[in-house]
Design a protein around this motif. Structure first.
Motif, PDB file in Angstrom:
ATOM      1  N   GLN A  38      19.105  44.160   0.238  1.00  0.00           N
ATOM      2  CA  GLN A  38      18.864  44.176   1.682  1.00  0.00           C
ATOM      3  C   GLN A  38      17.510  44.831   1.922  1.00  0.00           C
ATOM      4  N   HIS A  61      21.866  43.602  14.459  1.00  0.00           N
ATOM      5  CA  HIS A  61      22.888  43.896  13.457  1.00  0.00           C
ATOM      6  C   HIS A  61      22.277  44.577  12.249  1.00  0.00           C
ATOM      7  N   ASP A  62      23.054  45.482  11.621  1.00  0.00           N
ATOM      8  CA  ASP A  62      22.515  46.254  10.512  1.00  0.00           C
ATOM      9  C   ASP A  62      23.258  46.019   9.196  1.00  0.00           C
ATOM     10  N   THR A  63      24.313  45.255   9.235  1.00  0.00           N
ATOM     11  CA  THR A  63      25.155  45.058   8.049  1.00  0.00           C
ATOM     12  C   THR A  63      25.228  43.575   7.710  1.00  0.00           C
ATOM     13  N   LEU A 110      27.852  48.065  11.818  1.00  0.00           N
ATOM     14  CA  LEU A 110      28.803  48.895  11.095  1.00  0.00           C
ATOM     15  C   LEU A 110      29.449  49.934  11.985  1.00  0.00           C
ATOM     16  N   GLN A 169      28.796  43.615   0.416  1.00  0.00           N
ATOM     17  CA  GLN A 169      28.283  43.989   1.730  1.00  0.00           C
ATOM     18  C   GLN A 169      27.130  44.976   1.561  1.00  0.00           C
ATOM     19  N   ARG A 208      27.496  48.501  -0.165  1.00  0.00           N
ATOM     20  CA  ARG A 208      28.588  49.377   0.296  1.00  0.00           C
ATOM     21  C   ARG A 208      29.915  49.034  -0.356  1.00  0.00           C
ATOM     22  N   SER A 237      26.751  38.801   9.546  1.00  0.00           N
ATOM     23  CA  SER A 237      26.164  40.076   9.960  1.00  0.00           C
ATOM     24  C   SER A 237      27.050  40.742  11.007  1.00  0.00           C
ATOM     25  N   TYR A 256      16.654  44.439   7.546  1.00  0.00           N
ATOM     26  CA  TYR A 256      18.078  44.081   7.477  1.00  0.00           C
ATOM     27  C   TYR A 256      18.354  42.703   6.877  1.00  0.00           C
ATOM     28  N   TYR A 265      24.403  47.645   3.581  1.00  0.00           N
ATOM     29  CA  TYR A 265      24.095  48.450   4.759  1.00  0.00           C
ATOM     30  C   TYR A 265      23.053  49.478   4.351  1.00  0.00           C
ATOM     31  N   GLU A 266      22.026  49.639   5.140  1.00  0.00           N
ATOM     32  CA  GLU A 266      20.932  50.572   4.822  1.00  0.00           C
ATOM     33  C   GLU A 266      20.411  50.351   3.402  1.00  0.00           C
TER      34      GLU A 266
END
Lengths: 111, 114
Positions: free
Chosen positions: B68, B29-31, B96, B48, B55, B93, B72, B50-51
């Protein structure tokens, strides 16, 4: 702010009976999900229904979605003591991936 | 395959202090999203990641911040703690880049502010 309201707030039934809980929400959604929470701990994902679906089944669970009424129902058939938990609906809106939860229904299964 | 793990499980802090909560997402998972759940209420979205970027953000003050990491995992920081910050903090998690996103939740961190 809460998106939805679950109804009833609390429900007690005998083991083996069916349990139905309802969820209403306010805005257009991409999908609606139901979660279970035991004793104030983590949430367990039960089922997801997309906005273009009307009914979905998973084991003893049946979920319906009526987008015209902005409502959903979760039916648990042949309830078991282990089903005792709080149940939450959560909506995901288009272009907005956060989950917006309702207030929950506390379900008690009486052995 | 480990699911979402959160640490610590329980925490007691004094008003005015700062706290850091940690979350490791489910493998793949990335988010990561954070939620606050007050007693008897449904979870409320905090933010949230992400990367390594925030977000989205819910209706929470700037005292709530996050991070983050490249692997992740994520942290939630709360400064200048208030009694009203006492709650269960949940990390979720997901992936996305999907047409629907099933969120996997950790067991939460119970924060008590005294």
């Amino acid at each position: 702010s809460q998106q939805g309201e679950e109804d009833p707030q609390a429900l007690s039934i005998q083991e083996g009976e069916n349990a139905t809980m309802n969820c209403s929400y306010k805005t257009s959604i991409n999908n609606l999900q139901w979660y279970r929470q035991n004793s104030g701990r983590g949430l367990v994902h039960l089922i997801l229904i997309r906005s273009n679906e009307r009914e979905k089944h998973s084991g003893r669970l049946r979920v319906t979605l009526d987008t015209s009424k902005k409502s959903s129902s979760l039916l648990i058939t042949a309830s078991r003591a282990a089903d005792t938990a709080s149940y939450f609906c959560a909506t995901e809106n288009f272009g907005n991936e956060k989950l917006t939860f309702g207030t929950g229904t506390r379900l008690t299964i009486i052995p | 395959d480990a699911g979402v793990t959160q640490s610590p499980t329980h925490l007691i802090k004094t008003r005015g202090q700062q706290v850091t909560l940690r979350c490791s997402p489910k493998s793949g998972h990335d988010t990561v999203s954070w939620y606050q759940q007050a007693l008897g209420q449904g979870p409320q979205f905090i933010f949230q990641y992400y990367e390594e970027e925030e977000r989205q953000r819910g209706n929470f003050p700037d005292r709530f911040s996050g991070h983050q990491f490249p692997n992740y995992s994520s942290e939630l920081n709360v400064n200048a703690l208030l009694l009203g910050d006492s709650a269960l903090y949940l990390c979720a998690s997901s992936l996305l880049d999907r047409d629907f996103r099933e969120a996997f939740f950790g067991q939460g961190t119970r924060l008590t502010v005294v």
